[in-house]
Design a protein around this motif. Sequence first.
Motif, mmCIF file in Angstrom:
data_model
loop_
_atom_site.group_PDB
_atom_site.id
_atom_site.type_symbol
_atom_site.label_atom_id
_atom_site.label_comp_id
_atom_site.label_asym_id
_atom_site.label_seq_id
_atom_site.Cartn_x
_atom_site.Cartn_y
_atom_site.Cartn_z
ATOM 1 N N GLU A 45 -11.894 -60.818 -16.245
ATOM 2 C CA GLU A 45 -12.520 -59.699 -16.975
ATOM 3 C C GLU A 45 -12.359 -58.701 -16.242
ATOM 4 N N ILE A 46 -11.281 -57.999 -16.199
ATOM 5 C CA ILE A 46 -10.929 -56.962 -15.083
ATOM 6 C C ILE A 46 -10.351 -55.765 -15.519
ATOM 7 N N ALA A 47 -10.592 -54.682 -14.831
ATOM 8 C CA ALA A 47 -10.000 -53.557 -15.033
ATOM 9 C C ALA A 47 -10.008 -52.310 -13.732
ATOM 10 N N MET A 58 -2.789 -44.348 -13.483
ATOM 11 C CA MET A 58 -3.607 -44.627 -14.867
ATOM 12 C C MET A 58 -4.638 -45.777 -14.884
ATOM 13 N N ARG A 59 -5.730 -45.527 -15.810
ATOM 14 C CA ARG A 59 -6.725 -46.580 -15.830
ATOM 15 C C ARG A 59 -6.445 -47.559 -16.822
ATOM 16 N N VAL A 60 -6.528 -48.864 -16.356
ATOM 17 C CA VAL A 60 -6.049 -49.935 -17.436
ATOM 18 C C VAL A 60 -7.063 -51.034 -17.263
ATOM 19 N N ALA A 61 -7.036 -51.682 -18.367
ATOM 20 C CA ALA A 61 -7.664 -52.985 -18.564
ATOM 21 C C ALA A 61 -6.564 -54.103 -18.405
ATOM 22 N N LEU A 108 -14.416 -48.003 -16.825
ATOM 23 C CA LEU A 108 -14.012 -49.029 -16.338
ATOM 24 C C LEU A 108 -14.742 -50.565 -16.596
ATOM 25 N N GLY A 109 -16.001 -50.264 -16.250
ATOM 26 C CA GLY A 109 -17.082 -51.355 -16.590
ATOM 27 C C GLY A 109 -16.872 -51.709 -18.015
ATOM 28 N N GLU A 110 -16.797 -50.760 -19.061
ATOM 29 C CA GLU A 110 -16.593 -51.139 -20.452
ATOM 30 C C GLU A 110 -15.263 -51.736 -20.770
ATOM 31 N N ALA A 111 -14.237 -51.165 -20.061
ATOM 32 C CA ALA A 111 -12.971 -51.670 -20.313
ATOM 33 C C ALA A 111 -12.558 -53.278 -19.735
ATOM 34 N N ALA A 112 -13.509 -53.774 -18.698
ATOM 35 C CA ALA A 112 -13.553 -55.076 -18.208
ATOM 36 C C ALA A 112 -14.117 -55.808 -19.586
ATOM 37 N N ALA A 165 -13.376 -53.120 -11.723
ATOM 38 C CA ALA A 165 -14.620 -53.625 -12.160
ATOM 39 C C ALA A 165 -14.129 -55.084 -12.730
ATOM 40 N N GLY A 166 -15.124 -56.077 -12.414
ATOM 41 C CA GLY A 166 -14.769 -57.392 -13.318
ATOM 42 C C GLY A 166 -16.059 -57.989 -13.420
ATOM 43 N N GLY A 167 -15.879 -58.802 -14.981
ATOM 44 C CA GLY A 167 -17.188 -59.477 -15.335
ATOM 45 C C GLY A 167 -17.137 -60.801 -14.852
ATOM 46 N N ILE A 168 -18.361 -61.227 -14.744
ATOM 47 C CA ILE A 168 -18.439 -62.729 -14.263
ATOM 48 C C ILE A 168 -18.691 -63.577 -15.928
#
Length: 343
Positions: free
Chosen positions: A63-65, A82-85, A145-149, A33-36
């Motif tokens: 803004e990525i995770a 492992m899931r990471v930001a 992962l969206g929230e983490a981004a 996931a990556g936020g613009i």
Amino acid sequence: MRAVVIHAPKDLRIDAFPDSPPGASEVRVKIEAGGICGSDLHYYHHGGFGTVRIREPMALGHEIAGVIAAVGSGVPHLLPGMRVAVNPSQPCGVCVHCREGLRNQCLDMRFMGSAMRMPHVQGGFREHVTVDAAQAIPIADQLSLGEAAMAEPLAVCLHAGKQAGPLLGKRVLVTGCGPIGALMVVVARYGGAAEIVVTDIADAPLVVARRLGASRTVNSATEASRLEPYRAGKGVFDILFEASGNQAALRAALDLMRPGGMIVQLGLGGEMTLPVNTIVTKELQLRGTFRFDPEFELALRLMGEGRIDVKPLITASLPFLSAVEAFELASDRSKSMKVQLTF
């Protein structure tokens, strides 16, 4: 590997991109996931902002995770799966400001998706990124992962809240309700502000602000008269978070500030001319705020513990192959707050 690459204003492409294995102290992350961000939109529409301009093709995004795909031989604390930001900041650690604890002011900062340096620092809108292990922060199981981004913009706002000082019981004004202004509502509410008033020139973002906990919202283009009660005496607001970067918004807000009030300027626009006499006679304090440092991990912890909820800000998620559509949607404030790409 493929990436979302800006070549020139309005020239956004899905390009093949080099993919490197991690070095000893690095990890390779499969981005999910990556936020613009607003800066991404400046590159897309204008080729940059201020004096910063694209001089070579550059992958956008910071803004990525995602999920760790591989780790270097010298990384004992992270494992594949492992899931990471990903913290997009990589300060040098040795310059005078880093040694003083002001790592966000690093003289040799490498910030993902930035054209400030040449060669540019490539961004994170890629199927995989390889980063220093210190930049990959594990996230709570219950966090998407969206929230983490969202950790990066939330960290920006947590740092701004720190610049303002204690928020408990304060009357807070937020001018400009894009993603950063909206997140300032979240931070002010978490900090215990007694009243949070938000202004913007569009109605749609104000709806989101109310959903996030704003006490009152005002469209300053169509209902500015609703702000008149806040001019009582010499003004009533203790703290202003100015998130629009617009000179008119800042000047108008000064009349609503009580003597001794604190102005925290988040929004970046053109150079401003300020009414210095008002600042002097009302003894207002003006502070800048720039990026973040320890607030990135704090943002993840607050979200992971359920103490801050950013889900209402994520208004759309589109596949990265539809990047142009996603960037156009993110540019329409009547339809979106935070648009994310999925990989």
